[in-house]
Design a protein around this motif. Structure first.
Motif, PDB file in Angstrom:
ATOM      1  N   GLY A   1      74.511  26.476  97.819  1.00 51.08           N
ATOM      2  CA  GLY A   1      73.211  25.850  98.264  1.00 51.08           C
ATOM      3  C   GLY A   1      72.413  25.331  97.600  1.00 51.08           C
ATOM      4  N   LEU A   2      72.290  25.026  95.817  1.00 51.37           N
ATOM      5  CA  LEU A   2      71.257  24.521  94.916  1.00 51.37           C
ATOM      6  C   LEU A   2      71.947  22.827  95.195  1.00 51.37           C
ATOM      7  CD1 LEU A   2      70.893  27.458  92.374  1.00 51.37           C
ATOM      8  CD2 LEU A   2      69.663  26.135  93.864  1.00 51.37           C
ATOM      9  N   LEU A   3      70.580  22.236  94.385  1.00 51.23           N
ATOM     10  CA  LEU A   3      71.974  21.462  93.876  1.00 51.23           C
ATOM     11  C   LEU A   3      71.890  20.711  92.510  1.00 51.23           C
ATOM     12  CD1 LEU A   3      69.472  19.194  96.716  1.00 51.23           C
ATOM     13  CD2 LEU A   3      71.500  19.522  96.778  1.00 51.23           C
ATOM     14  N   LEU A   4      73.121  20.131  92.020  1.00 52.17           N
ATOM     15  CA  LEU A   4      73.187  19.920  90.835  1.00 52.17           C
ATOM     16  C   LEU A   4      72.975  18.520  90.167  1.00 52.17           C
ATOM     17  CD1 LEU A   4      74.140  20.725  88.313  1.00 52.17           C
ATOM     18  CD2 LEU A   4      76.510  20.377  88.551  1.00 52.17           C
ATOM     19  N   ASP A   5      71.664  18.334  89.592  1.00 56.00           N
ATOM     20  CA  ASP A   5      71.138  17.085  89.309  1.00 56.00           C
ATOM     21  C   ASP A   5      72.400  15.990  88.142  1.00 56.00           C
ATOM     22  OD1 ASP A   5      70.053  14.429  87.811  1.00 56.00           O
ATOM     23  OD2 ASP A   5      68.204  15.631  88.098  1.00 56.00           O
ATOM     24  N   ILE A   6      73.137  15.358  88.281  1.00 58.00           N
ATOM     25  CA  ILE A   6      74.511  15.144  88.135  1.00 58.00           C
ATOM     26  C   ILE A   6      73.622  13.126  87.566  1.00 58.00           C
ATOM     27  CG2 ILE A   6      75.878  16.587  89.019  1.00 58.00           C
ATOM     28  CD1 ILE A   6      76.773  13.591  90.479  1.00 58.00           C
ATOM     29  N   HIS A   7      72.887  13.355  87.950  1.00 55.78           N
ATOM     30  CA  HIS A   7      72.298  11.867  86.975  1.00 55.78           C
ATOM     31  C   HIS A   7      72.693  11.032  85.599  1.00 55.78           C
ATOM     32  CE1 HIS A   7      69.769   8.046  88.549  1.00 55.78           C
ATOM     33  NE2 HIS A   7      68.944   8.565  87.504  1.00 55.78           N
ATOM     34  N   ASP A   8      72.078  12.413  85.285  1.00 53.96           N
ATOM     35  CA  ASP A   8      72.682  11.610  84.078  1.00 53.96           C
ATOM     36  C   ASP A   8      74.292  11.727  83.457  1.00 53.96           C
ATOM     37  OD1 ASP A   8      70.045   9.701  83.543  1.00 53.96           O
ATOM     38  OD2 ASP A   8      69.713  12.238  82.903  1.00 53.96           O
ATOM     39  N   ARG A   9      75.454  12.713  84.289  1.00 51.44           N
ATOM     40  CA  ARG A   9      76.571  12.669  84.126  1.00 51.44           C
ATOM     41  C   ARG A   9      77.895  11.474  83.945  1.00 51.44           C
ATOM     42  NH1 ARG A   9      77.643  19.060  84.159  1.00 51.44           N
ATOM     43  NH2 ARG A   9      75.639  19.860  84.349  1.00 51.44           N
ATOM     44  N   ARG A  10      78.642  11.362  82.881  1.00 49.41           N
ATOM     45  CA  ARG A  10      79.611  10.638  83.560  1.00 49.41           C
ATOM     46  C   ARG A  10      80.107  11.301  84.877  1.00 49.41           C
ATOM     47  NH1 ARG A  10      83.115  10.581  78.835  1.00 49.41           N
ATOM     48  NH2 ARG A  10      81.730  12.624  79.051  1.00 49.41           N
ATOM     49  N   SER A  11      81.054   9.757  85.720  1.00 41.60           N
ATOM     50  CA  SER A  11      81.999  10.726  86.753  1.00 41.60           C
ATOM     51  C   SER A  11      82.879  12.175  86.179  1.00 41.60           C
ATOM     52  CB  SER A  11      82.383   9.221  87.491  1.00 41.60           C
ATOM     53  OG  SER A  11      81.568   8.691  88.055  1.00 41.60           O
ATOM     54  N   GLY A  12      83.238  11.309  85.371  1.00 43.86           N
ATOM     55  CA  GLY A  12      84.548  12.858  84.664  1.00 43.86           C
ATOM     56  C   GLY A  12      83.751  13.561  84.527  1.00 43.86           C
ATOM     57  N   GLU A  13      82.700  13.726  83.733  1.00 51.93           N
ATOM     58  CA  GLU A  13      82.013  14.697  83.755  1.00 51.93           C
ATOM     59  C   GLU A  13      81.970  15.345  85.168  1.00 51.93           C
ATOM     60  OE1 GLU A  13      79.448  15.500  80.604  1.00 51.93           O
ATOM     61  OE2 GLU A  13      78.646  13.638  81.820  1.00 51.93           O
ATOM     62  N   VAL A  14      81.842  15.427  86.719  1.00 54.21           N
ATOM     63  CA  VAL A  14      82.177  16.351  87.349  1.00 54.21           C
ATOM     64  C   VAL A  14      83.151  15.954  88.406  1.00 54.21           C
ATOM     65  CG1 VAL A  14      80.610  16.202  89.543  1.00 54.21           C
ATOM     66  CG2 VAL A  14      79.741  14.733  87.618  1.00 54.21           C
ATOM     67  N   ASP A  15      83.813  14.992  87.885  1.00 48.66           N
ATOM     68  CA  ASP A  15      85.094  15.213  88.652  1.00 48.66           C
ATOM     69  C   ASP A  15      86.122  16.181  87.649  1.00 48.66           C
ATOM     70  OD1 ASP A  15      84.622  13.036  90.117  1.00 48.66           O
ATOM     71  OD2 ASP A  15      85.932  11.592  89.172  1.00 48.66           O
ATOM     72  N   ASP A  16      86.348  16.814  86.468  1.00 45.08           N
ATOM     73  CA  ASP A  16      86.716  17.528  85.969  1.00 45.08           C
ATOM     74  C   ASP A  16      85.725  19.263  86.008  1.00 45.08           C
ATOM     75  OD1 ASP A  16      88.287  15.669  84.646  1.00 45.08           O
ATOM     76  OD2 ASP A  16      87.108  15.425  83.107  1.00 45.08           O
ATOM     77  N   GLY A  17      84.957  19.612  86.797  1.00 45.52           N
ATOM     78  CA  GLY A  17      84.355  20.817  88.061  1.00 45.52           C
ATOM     79  C   GLY A  17      83.268  20.592  86.308  1.00 45.52           C
ATOM     80  N   VAL A  18      82.491  22.009  86.909  1.00 46.38           N
ATOM     81  CA  VAL A  18      81.937  22.582  85.961  1.00 46.38           C
ATOM     82  C   VAL A  18      81.238  23.571  86.056  1.00 46.38           C
ATOM     83  CG1 VAL A  18      79.954  20.367  87.025  1.00 46.38           C
ATOM     84  CG2 VAL A  18      79.817  22.010  87.565  1.00 46.38           C
ATOM     85  N   ALA A  19      80.600  24.150  84.692  1.00 45.47           N
ATOM     86  CA  ALA A  19      80.884  25.361  84.369  1.00 45.47           C
ATOM     87  C   ALA A  19      79.169  26.214  84.389  1.00 45.47           C
ATOM     88  CB  ALA A  19      81.446  26.133  83.511  1.00 45.47           C
ATOM     89  N   LEU A  20      79.083  26.513  85.404  1.00 42.74           N
ATOM     90  CA  LEU A  20      77.295  27.040  85.190  1.00 42.74           C
ATOM     91  C   LEU A  20      76.367  27.921  85.351  1.00 42.74           C
ATOM     92  CD1 LEU A  20      76.568  24.931  88.920  1.00 42.74           C
ATOM     93  CD2 LEU A  20      76.078  23.627  86.276  1.00 42.74           C
ATOM     94  N   ALA A  21      76.036  28.466  83.558  1.00 41.87           N
ATOM     95  CA  ALA A  21      75.345  29.772  83.333  1.00 41.87           C
ATOM     96  C   ALA A  21      74.324  30.179  84.730  1.00 41.87           C
ATOM     97  CB  ALA A  21      74.265  29.432  82.687  1.00 41.87           C
ATOM     98  N   THR A  22      74.862  31.892  85.110  1.00 43.45           N
ATOM     99  CA  THR A  22      73.842  32.104  86.417  1.00 43.45           C
ATOM    100  C   THR A  22      74.200  33.744  86.435  1.00 43.45           C
ATOM    101  OG1 THR A  22      73.956  32.220  88.746  1.00 43.45           O
ATOM    102  CG2 THR A  22      75.945  31.989  88.130  1.00 43.45           C
ATOM    103  N   GLU A  23      73.259  34.280  86.186  1.00 40.79           N
ATOM    104  CA  GLU A  23      73.082  36.000  85.837  1.00 40.79           C
ATOM    105  C   GLU A  23      73.479  35.872  87.823  1.00 40.79           C
ATOM    106  OE1 GLU A  23      71.964  38.312  84.059  1.00 40.79           O
ATOM    107  OE2 GLU A  23      72.185  36.324  82.699  1.00 40.79           O
ATOM    108  N   LEU A  24      74.355  35.314  88.581  1.00 39.13           N
ATOM    109  CA  LEU A  24      74.727  35.456  89.600  1.00 39.13           C
ATOM    110  C   LEU A  24      75.877  36.274  89.956  1.00 39.13           C
ATOM    111  CD1 LEU A  24      71.919  33.450  91.843  1.00 39.13           C
ATOM    112  CD2 LEU A  24      72.440  36.559  91.494  1.00 39.13           C
TER     113      LEU A  24
END
Length: 98
Positions: A40-63
């Motif tokens: 349900g969260l949104l990830l700001d990808i405005h300044d990311r290159r398409s390849g960065e998003v296409d390769d997936g992301v690892a997001l820090a979280t305590e959850l």
């Protein structure tokens, strides 16, 4: 949907929980996070290159499975990205890592 899930929905990842305006900003590009601890969260990808998003992301979280670890999110094969701004794609939870 429990209270924690309602609190997260529509908020931007990395915005503080008590931010008076935690939602998306006009003119920015976002990916919707689907499933897993950041559902349900949104990830700001405005300044990311398409390849960065296409390769997936690892997001820090305590959850995630390992508190202090990272939740992994990837696009599904064949899922198209709309031209931005706004919510242009979805990233799906694929696991967690320490």
């Amino acid at each position: 949907m429990n209270g924690d899930e309602q609190l997260l929905r529509g908020r931007v990842y990395s915005h503080d929980h008590d931010d008076p305006d935690p939602g998306p900003k006009p003119g920015r590009t976002y990916a919707e996070l689907v499933g897993g601890p950041l559902d349900g969260l949104l990830l700001d990808i405005h300044d990311r290159r398409s390849g960065e998003v296409d390769d997936g992301v690892a997001l820090a979280t305590e959850l995630c499975r390992w508190p202090g670890g990272r939740a992994l999110y990837h696009p599904r094969p064949g899922e198209l990205r709309k031209p931005g701004p706004g919510i242009t794609c979805r990233l799906h939870h694929t696991g967690d890592t320490p």
